[in-house]
Design a protein around this motif. Structure first.
Motif, short mmCIF file in Angstrom:
data_model
loop_
_atom_site.label_atom_id
_atom_site.label_comp_id
_atom_site.label_asym_id
_atom_site.label_seq_id
_atom_site.Cartn_x
_atom_site.Cartn_y
_atom_site.Cartn_z
N ASP A 66 -67.99 -17.56 49.45
CA ASP A 66 -68.64 -17.93 48.32
C ASP A 66 -69.29 -19.12 48.11
OD1 ASP A 66 -69.00 -18.13 45.59
OD2 ASP A 66 -67.19 -17.19 44.71
N GLU A 67 -70.56 -19.05 47.94
CA GLU A 67 -71.65 -20.30 48.46
C GLU A 67 -71.68 -20.98 46.95
OE1 GLU A 67 -74.17 -20.04 52.10
OE2 GLU A 67 -74.77 -18.44 50.52
N SER A 68 -71.01 -20.55 45.87
CA SER A 68 -71.21 -21.12 44.55
C SER A 68 -70.61 -22.36 44.70
CB SER A 68 -70.50 -20.22 43.35
OG SER A 68 -69.29 -20.16 43.68
N GLN A 69 -69.78 -22.76 45.52
CA GLN A 69 -69.13 -24.00 45.65
C GLN A 69 -69.73 -24.80 46.79
OE1 GLN A 69 -64.75 -23.65 45.45
NE2 GLN A 69 -64.62 -24.89 47.22
N ALA A 70 -69.90 -24.38 47.82
CA ALA A 70 -70.68 -24.99 48.87
C ALA A 70 -71.23 -23.89 49.89
CB ALA A 70 -69.79 -25.87 49.53
N PHE A 78 -64.06 -14.26 44.45
CA PHE A 78 -65.11 -14.41 45.07
C PHE A 78 -66.20 -13.72 44.50
CE2 PHE A 78 -62.05 -15.68 48.28
CZ PHE A 78 -62.79 -16.58 49.04
N SER A 79 -67.20 -14.32 44.35
CA SER A 79 -68.57 -13.82 43.65
C SER A 79 -68.88 -12.62 44.33
CB SER A 79 -69.51 -14.84 43.78
OG SER A 79 -70.76 -14.23 43.37
N GLN A 80 -69.66 -11.62 43.79
CA GLN A 80 -70.22 -10.36 44.41
C GLN A 80 -71.15 -10.79 45.27
OE1 GLN A 80 -67.29 -8.35 43.86
NE2 GLN A 80 -68.87 -6.77 44.33
N ASN A 81 -71.88 -12.14 45.04
CA ASN A 81 -72.81 -12.52 45.85
C ASN A 81 -72.33 -13.15 47.19
OD1 ASN A 81 -74.93 -11.47 44.39
ND2 ASN A 81 -74.76 -13.23 42.76
N SER A 82 -71.33 -13.43 47.28
CA SER A 82 -70.84 -14.16 48.50
C SER A 82 -71.39 -13.44 49.87
CB SER A 82 -69.22 -13.85 48.64
OG SER A 82 -68.56 -14.62 47.44
#
Length: 161
Positions: free
Chosen positions: A61-65, A3-7
């Motif tokens: 993790d909003e990098s996906q959606a 998971f991204s640290q920005n999740s």
């Protein structure tokens, strides 16, 4: 899953410590929810953790959606269902948690104020900032000394007494 640290992170605090049987039951419920959690028919990259048998941490993790208003509403409804199922309160923002030795305790605001006044809680007591927004903040700003928390803004006058 990485998971991204920005999740994005949402922390829900129970008004009482959960027993181990409830934690096992709750983790299964959370896993089932996050597996099926969607936003506009897109699967969210999500997971849920239970910390200290008291805190539920939802991570997306909003990098996906990205989590949408509707998907966040789904999570809130789900948390309300958990409250009913386990007989706990997850939405009392004035139920404040702090560390006392190895124990994590939570008390209503007026009791918290009394603990500051009688010096049970001091500037170095670890408190929990459940308003953290992402994984980085969860790791660095969730468990902090009272003097470094948002709590100090509300209660600094009591600390000075």
């Amino acid at each position: 899953m990485q998971f991204s640290q920005n999740s994005r992170v949402w922390v829900y605090q129970s008004d009482k410590q959960l027993n181990d049987a409830d934690v096992i039951k709750l983790q299964i419920m959370l896993d089932n929810f996050t597996i099926g959690w969607t936003a506009h028919n897109n699967q969210l990259k999500a997971k849920a953790e239970i910390r200290y048998n008291r805190f539920i941490v939802l991570i997306v993790d909003e990098s996906q959606a990205g989590a949408s208003g509707c998907s966040i509403d789904k999570s809130v409804r789900f948390m309300k269902d958990i409250e009913q199922e386990l007989g706990i309160n997850l939405f009392d923002r004035f139920n404040l948690a702090y560390r006392s030795g190895e124990q994590i305790l939570s008390v209503p605001r007026h009791t918290f104020e009394g603990l500051i006044s009688n010096k049970t809680i001091d500037a170095n007591t670890t408190v929990f900032n459940n308003m953290v927004q992402n994984l980085t903040e969860l790791e660095t700003k969730w468990e902090v000394p009272f003097k470094d928390s948002w709590h100090i803004q509300l209660f600094s006058s009591l600390l000075a007494q």
